[in-house]
Design a protein around this motif. Structure first.
Motif, PDB file in Angstrom:
ATOM      1  N   MET A 167       0.828  -1.218   0.000  1.00  0.00           N
ATOM      2  CA  MET A 167       0.000   0.000   0.000  1.00  0.00           C
ATOM      3  C   MET A 167       0.851   1.252   0.000  1.00  0.00           C
ATOM      4  SD  MET A 167      -3.617  -0.563   1.675  1.00  0.00           S
ATOM      5  CE  MET A 167      -3.835   1.154   1.568  1.00  0.00           C
ATOM      6  N   GLY A 168       2.147   1.071   0.233  1.00  0.00           N
ATOM      7  CA  GLY A 168       2.979   2.257   0.264  1.00  0.00           C
ATOM      8  C   GLY A 168       4.442   1.919   0.090  1.00  0.00           C
ATOM      9  N   TYR A 169       5.218   2.963  -0.143  1.00  0.00           N
ATOM     10  CA  TYR A 169       6.648   2.802  -0.398  1.00  0.00           C
ATOM     11  C   TYR A 169       7.369   3.971   0.252  1.00  0.00           C
ATOM     12  CZ  TYR A 169      10.619   1.071  -3.168  1.00  0.00           C
ATOM     13  OH  TYR A 169      11.808   0.522  -3.582  1.00  0.00           O
ATOM     14  N   VAL A 170       8.263   3.651   1.164  1.00  0.00           N
ATOM     15  CA  VAL A 170       8.998   4.678   1.903  1.00  0.00           C
ATOM     16  C   VAL A 170      10.492   4.413   1.743  1.00  0.00           C
ATOM     17  CG1 VAL A 170       9.380   5.720   4.175  1.00  0.00           C
ATOM     18  CG2 VAL A 170       7.126   4.824   3.597  1.00  0.00           C
ATOM     19  N   ASP A 209      -0.021   6.241   9.141  1.00  0.00           N
ATOM     20  CA  ASP A 209      -1.362   6.829   9.300  1.00  0.00           C
ATOM     21  C   ASP A 209      -2.126   6.819   7.977  1.00  0.00           C
ATOM     22  OD1 ASP A 209      -0.838   7.286  11.974  1.00  0.00           O
ATOM     23  OD2 ASP A 209      -0.292   9.387  11.689  1.00  0.00           O
ATOM     24  N   THR A 210      -1.429   7.118   6.882  1.00  0.00           N
ATOM     25  CA  THR A 210      -2.074   7.171   5.561  1.00  0.00           C
ATOM     26  C   THR A 210      -2.596   5.802   5.144  1.00  0.00           C
ATOM     27  OG1 THR A 210      -0.654   9.016   4.910  1.00  0.00           O
ATOM     28  CG2 THR A 210      -1.732   7.809   3.130  1.00  0.00           C
ATOM     29  N   VAL A 211      -1.776   4.755   5.260  1.00  0.00           N
ATOM     30  CA  VAL A 211      -2.244   3.429   4.844  1.00  0.00           C
ATOM     31  C   VAL A 211      -3.315   2.900   5.802  1.00  0.00           C
ATOM     32  CG1 VAL A 211      -0.150   2.864   3.544  1.00  0.00           C
ATOM     33  CG2 VAL A 211      -0.368   2.090   5.924  1.00  0.00           C
ATOM     34  N   GLN A 215      -5.470   4.529   2.291  1.00  0.00           N
ATOM     35  CA  GLN A 215      -4.940   5.245   1.139  1.00  0.00           C
ATOM     36  C   GLN A 215      -3.521   4.777   0.840  1.00  0.00           C
ATOM     37  OE1 GLN A 215      -5.341   9.085   2.971  1.00  0.00           O
ATOM     38  NE2 GLN A 215      -7.289   9.500   1.960  1.00  0.00           N
ATOM     39  N   ARG A 216      -3.142   4.903  -0.426  1.00  0.00           N
ATOM     40  CA  ARG A 216      -1.789   4.542  -0.844  1.00  0.00           C
ATOM     41  C   ARG A 216      -0.831   5.662  -0.432  1.00  0.00           C
ATOM     42  NH1 ARG A 216      -0.752   2.163  -6.760  1.00  0.00           N
ATOM     43  NH2 ARG A 216      -1.289   0.248  -5.707  1.00  0.00           N
ATOM     44  N   TYR A 217       0.383   5.281  -0.042  1.00  0.00           N
ATOM     45  CA  TYR A 217       1.361   6.289   0.362  1.00  0.00           C
ATOM     46  C   TYR A 217       2.671   6.101  -0.393  1.00  0.00           C
ATOM     47  CZ  TYR A 217       4.328   9.387   2.925  1.00  0.00           C
ATOM     48  OH  TYR A 217       5.183  10.420   3.234  1.00  0.00           O
ATOM     49  N   LEU A 218       3.142   7.159  -1.025  1.00  0.00           N
ATOM     50  CA  LEU A 218       4.472   7.155  -1.631  1.00  0.00           C
ATOM     51  C   LEU A 218       5.236   8.329  -1.054  1.00  0.00           C
ATOM     52  CD1 LEU A 218       3.570   6.536  -5.391  1.00  0.00           C
ATOM     53  CD2 LEU A 218       4.467   4.881  -3.759  1.00  0.00           C
TER      54      LEU A 218
END
Length: 139
Positions: free
Chosen positions: A102-105, A119-121, A125-128
């Motif tokens: 769902m995200g990439y950090v 918090d975003t995922v 919601q998707r987080y980049l």
């Protein structure tokens, strides 16, 4: 009382995992339920620890992040997976998202950005992170 977010950290570098854990534990709404050093460990434990969010490194021994991502989501589809990586190439990012993350950090982001990503995922919601967004945008 705010809902506790259960987080598992999976990284084969103990210093990275411990560093992230000590940062996350400063937030009152986050509980780190596990730190694992490879994909096999988190796959074996995911049913017992039931994390809401898994911070998952891509390059690890035994079972890497992409394979682990698929298996984890088969076992616990509601789990949100955030890839934590030093690779900012579009291929890595789009492949990770295609595998269900769902995200990439990126590992070089400021520490509060990891909390923002969680918090975003958690909101579905998707987080980049900034560096990852830039590499996915067409030139």
């Amino acid at each position: 009382m705010t809902q506790q977010i259960r987080v598992a950290i999976v990284d084969d570098h103990p210093m990275v995992a411990e560093g992230i854990q000590s940062i996350l534990e400063t937030y009152p709404d986050i509980t780190v339920v596990a730190t694992c050093s490879n994909g096999r460990e988190i796959i074996d434990q995911v049913e017992d620890i039931q994390p809401d969010v898994i911070l998952l490194d891509l390059n690890m021994p035994e079972i890497g992040g992409l394979t682990a991502c698929e298996i984890l989501l088969e076992r616990r589809p509601a789990t949100r997976i955030l890839i934590l990586s030093m690779h900012d190439s579009p291929e890595y990012i789009s492949t990770a998202l295609n595998h269900g993350a769902m995200g990439y950090v990126l590992k070089d982001v400021p520490t509060e950005e990891i909390k923002h990503a969680i918090d975003t995922v958690m909101r579905g919601q998707r987080y980049l992170c900034t560096g990852a967004k830039g590499s996915l945008e067409p030139n």
